[in-house]
Design a protein around this motif. Sequence first.
Motif, PDB file in Angstrom:
ATOM      1  N   LEU A 191       1.046  -1.449   0.043  1.00  0.00           N
ATOM      2  CA  LEU A 191       0.076  -0.245   0.316  1.00  0.00           C
ATOM      3  C   LEU A 191       0.843   1.212  -0.038  1.00  0.00           C
ATOM      4  CD1 LEU A 191      -2.748  -1.170   2.411  1.00  0.00           C
ATOM      5  CD2 LEU A 191      -3.187  -0.409  -0.566  1.00  0.00           C
ATOM      6  N   THR A 192       2.007   0.871   0.594  1.00  0.00           N
ATOM      7  CA  THR A 192       3.031   1.928   0.587  1.00  0.00           C
ATOM      8  C   THR A 192       3.307   2.251  -0.672  1.00  0.00           C
ATOM      9  OG1 THR A 192       3.414   1.642   3.072  1.00  0.00           O
ATOM     10  CG2 THR A 192       4.717   3.359   1.981  1.00  0.00           C
ATOM     11  N   VAL A 193       3.752   1.687  -0.950  1.00  0.00           N
ATOM     12  CA  VAL A 193       4.507   0.951  -2.574  1.00  0.00           C
ATOM     13  C   VAL A 193       3.034   2.004  -3.118  1.00  0.00           C
ATOM     14  CG1 VAL A 193       5.487   0.189  -5.251  1.00  0.00           C
ATOM     15  CG2 VAL A 193       5.681  -0.727  -2.456  1.00  0.00           C
ATOM     16  N   MET A 194       1.380   1.992  -2.819  1.00  0.00           N
ATOM     17  CA  MET A 194       1.305   2.782  -4.802  1.00  0.00           C
ATOM     18  C   MET A 194       0.739   3.759  -3.938  1.00  0.00           C
ATOM     19  SD  MET A 194      -1.456  -1.195  -4.181  1.00  0.00           S
ATOM     20  CE  MET A 194      -2.609   0.008  -5.135  1.00  0.00           C
ATOM     21  N   ALA A 195       1.519   4.126  -2.658  1.00  0.00           N
ATOM     22  CA  ALA A 195       1.461   5.214  -2.232  1.00  0.00           C
ATOM     23  C   ALA A 195       2.283   6.326  -3.091  1.00  0.00           C
ATOM     24  CB  ALA A 195       0.571   5.604  -1.452  1.00  0.00           C
ATOM     25  N   TYR A 196       3.751   6.105  -3.601  1.00  0.00           N
ATOM     26  CA  TYR A 196       4.992   6.547  -4.079  1.00  0.00           C
ATOM     27  C   TYR A 196       3.986   5.997  -5.685  1.00  0.00           C
ATOM     28  CZ  TYR A 196       8.996   6.681  -5.755  1.00  0.00           C
ATOM     29  OH  TYR A 196      10.326   7.481  -6.888  1.00  0.00           O
ATOM     30  N   ASP A 197       3.774   4.929  -5.533  1.00  0.00           N
ATOM     31  CA  ASP A 197       3.246   5.241  -7.248  1.00  0.00           C
ATOM     32  C   ASP A 197       2.579   6.725  -8.154  1.00  0.00           C
ATOM     33  OD1 ASP A 197       3.315   3.413 -10.234  1.00  0.00           O
ATOM     34  OD2 ASP A 197       0.781   3.689  -8.958  1.00  0.00           O
ATOM     35  N   ARG A 198       1.327   7.121  -7.035  1.00  0.00           N
ATOM     36  CA  ARG A 198       0.676   7.228  -7.314  1.00  0.00           C
ATOM     37  C   ARG A 198       1.318   8.613  -7.353  1.00  0.00           C
ATOM     38  NH1 ARG A 198      -1.884   6.425 -10.743  1.00  0.00           N
ATOM     39  NH2 ARG A 198      -1.016   5.142 -11.251  1.00  0.00           N
ATOM     40  N   TYR A 199       2.082   8.813  -6.653  1.00  0.00           N
ATOM     41  CA  TYR A 199       2.733  10.267  -6.438  1.00  0.00           C
ATOM     42  C   TYR A 199       3.494  10.773  -6.995  1.00  0.00           C
ATOM     43  CZ  TYR A 199       7.314  12.851  -4.692  1.00  0.00           C
ATOM     44  OH  TYR A 199       8.052  13.761  -4.962  1.00  0.00           O
ATOM     45  N   VAL A 200       4.158   9.084  -8.244  1.00  0.00           N
ATOM     46  CA  VAL A 200       5.512   9.685  -9.104  1.00  0.00           C
ATOM     47  C   VAL A 200       4.743   9.483  -9.981  1.00  0.00           C
ATOM     48  CG1 VAL A 200       6.840   9.067 -11.094  1.00  0.00           C
ATOM     49  CG2 VAL A 200       6.746   8.664  -7.866  1.00  0.00           C
ATOM     50  N   ALA A 201       2.781   9.166 -10.496  1.00  0.00           N
ATOM     51  CA  ALA A 201       2.317   9.617 -12.110  1.00  0.00           C
ATOM     52  C   ALA A 201       1.473  10.438 -11.310  1.00  0.00           C
ATOM     53  CB  ALA A 201       1.177   8.043 -11.275  1.00  0.00           C
ATOM     54  N   ILE A 202       1.598  11.372 -10.554  1.00  0.00           N
ATOM     55  CA  ILE A 202       0.829  12.914 -10.376  1.00  0.00           C
ATOM     56  C   ILE A 202       1.875  13.882 -10.481  1.00  0.00           C
ATOM     57  CG2 ILE A 202      -1.548  13.728  -9.269  1.00  0.00           C
ATOM     58  CD1 ILE A 202      -2.592  11.916  -8.268  1.00  0.00           C
ATOM     59  N   CYS A 203       2.936  14.121 -10.114  1.00  0.00           N
ATOM     60  CA  CYS A 203       3.722  14.507  -9.160  1.00  0.00           C
ATOM     61  C   CYS A 203       4.768  14.838 -10.654  1.00  0.00           C
ATOM     62  CB  CYS A 203       4.644  14.724  -8.166  1.00  0.00           C
ATOM     63  SG  CYS A 203       3.483  15.145  -6.693  1.00  0.00           S
ATOM     64  N   PHE A 204       5.289  14.123 -11.155  1.00  0.00           N
ATOM     65  CA  PHE A 204       6.012  13.431 -12.236  1.00  0.00           C
ATOM     66  C   PHE A 204       5.506  12.977 -13.396  1.00  0.00           C
ATOM     67  CE2 PHE A 204       8.100  13.646  -7.785  1.00  0.00           C
ATOM     68  CZ  PHE A 204       9.364  15.316  -8.198  1.00  0.00           C
ATOM     69  N   PRO A 205       5.062  13.122 -13.982  1.00  0.00           N
ATOM     70  CA  PRO A 205       4.448  12.288 -15.209  1.00  0.00           C
ATOM     71  C   PRO A 205       4.869  12.267 -16.253  1.00  0.00           C
ATOM     72  CG  PRO A 205       3.008  15.033 -15.109  1.00  0.00           C
ATOM     73  CD  PRO A 205       4.136  14.097 -14.036  1.00  0.00           C
ATOM     74  N   LEU A 206       5.607  13.434 -16.601  1.00  0.00           N
ATOM     75  CA  LEU A 206       6.264  12.779 -17.701  1.00  0.00           C
ATOM     76  C   LEU A 206       8.068  11.914 -17.531  1.00  0.00           C
ATOM     77  CD1 LEU A 206       6.898  16.551 -19.008  1.00  0.00           C
ATOM     78  CD2 LEU A 206       5.172  14.697 -20.098  1.00  0.00           C
ATOM     79  N   ARG A 207       7.712  11.662 -16.224  1.00  0.00           N
ATOM     80  CA  ARG A 207       9.243  10.418 -15.540  1.00  0.00           C
ATOM     81  C   ARG A 207       8.704   9.236 -15.479  1.00  0.00           C
ATOM     82  NH1 ARG A 207      12.085  14.212 -12.186  1.00  0.00           N
ATOM     83  NH2 ARG A 207      13.656  12.082 -12.004  1.00  0.00           N
ATOM     84  N   TYR A 208       6.959   9.629 -15.708  1.00  0.00           N
ATOM     85  CA  TYR A 208       6.183   7.608 -14.666  1.00  0.00           C
ATOM     86  C   TYR A 208       7.409   6.889 -15.334  1.00  0.00           C
ATOM     87  CZ  TYR A 208       3.595   4.650 -13.199  1.00  0.00           C
ATOM     88  OH  TYR A 208       2.391   3.561 -12.762  1.00  0.00           O
ATOM     89  N   LYS A 209       7.257   6.871 -16.391  1.00  0.00           N
ATOM     90  CA  LYS A 209       7.702   5.136 -16.589  1.00  0.00           C
ATOM     91  C   LYS A 209       9.397   4.843 -16.639  1.00  0.00           C
ATOM     92  CE  LYS A 209       4.461   5.103 -20.883  1.00  0.00           C
ATOM     93  NZ  LYS A 209       4.165   4.410 -21.824  1.00  0.00           N
ATOM     94  N   THR A 210      10.221   5.750 -16.406  1.00  0.00           N
ATOM     95  CA  THR A 210      11.445   5.981 -16.166  1.00  0.00           C
ATOM     96  C   THR A 210      11.285   5.398 -14.590  1.00  0.00           C
ATOM     97  OG1 THR A 210      11.912   7.623 -17.803  1.00  0.00           O
ATOM     98  CG2 THR A 210      13.476   7.015 -16.527  1.00  0.00           C
ATOM     99  N   ILE A 211      11.221   6.390 -13.592  1.00  0.00           N
ATOM    100  CA  ILE A 211      11.017   5.631 -12.636  1.00  0.00           C
ATOM    101  C   ILE A 211      10.655   4.955 -12.211  1.00  0.00           C
ATOM    102  CG2 ILE A 211      10.419   6.996 -10.191  1.00  0.00           C
ATOM    103  CD1 ILE A 211      10.303   9.668 -11.406  1.00  0.00           C
TER     104      ILE A 211
END
Length: 233
Positions: free
Chosen positions: A35-55
Motif C-alpha cells: 500500500l505504501t509502494v502504491m502511494a509512491y506510485d501515485r505520487y510519481v504519476a501525479i507529481c512527475f507524470p513525464l518521468r513516470y515510465k522511467t522511475i
Amino acid sequence: MLKILVIDKKAISYSGCISQLYLFTAALSTELILLTVMAYDRYVAICFPLRYKTIMSRTACMCLAGAAWILGSVNSMTHTCLILKLSFMETNIIDHFFCEIPPVLKLAKSDTYVNDIVIVASDVLLGMICFILTVISYTYIISTIMKIKSAEKKKKAFSTCASHLTVVTIFYGGVIYTYVRPAFNNHLEADKVVSALYAIASPVLNPIIYSLRNKEVINAINKTFARKASWRK
C-alpha cells in the motif's frame, strides 16, 4: 477460517494454527508495504507524470514487489519463531475466529515480554513508518492537485487516488487498533470486530473498489444488469 466459521466443530491443530498465523501475518505485513509502494506510485504519476515510465520501470516495480514480500515474510517468521518458543496453558481455547498473534499470546503461560517488544518494534517499522510515508506521499499529491487550474483535470487526478485511499483507510484503521496496543492493553472482543475489517472486509472489498475505476468492468456490469432486466420483461 471459513471452515471454523461455517461448521459446528470449531477446532484447528497446533501446526495448522501456527501455519495460519504465519501466512496471515506475512500477508498482512506485505500488504502494508505494498500500500505504501502504491502511494509512491501515485505520487510519481501525479507529481512527475513525464518521468513516470522511467522511475516506475518494470525492473523497479519487480524490485519493490519482491522487497515487500521478503520483508513481510521475514517479519512473520520472526513472530512465528518467537511464539514457537512459548509454552501454553492446557486450556487451549482461542478467543478469536482465527489464529492471530494477540489472542494466541493470551494462551501462553511463559513470559511474552520479548514477543510484545517485537510486536511494538514491527508496528513502528512496518505500520507507523509505512503510514507516515503514505501520508507524506498524499500530502505532495494533494498539494500538486490543488495547483491544477482545470477542474476537470483535478477531478481526474483525484479519481486515480480514490480507490487506493479508500483501501488504505479501511486497512490501516483496523491494523493500528489491533497491533499497536498489545503490550499495554488488549480487549479481545473489540479486537475480533476490528480484525474482521482487515481479515475479511478489506480482501472482499479490494477487488470491488479497484474494479469500479475500470470502465470496461463498469460497462460489463451495466450490460449484465441490462440483460437481466430484459429477461424479466
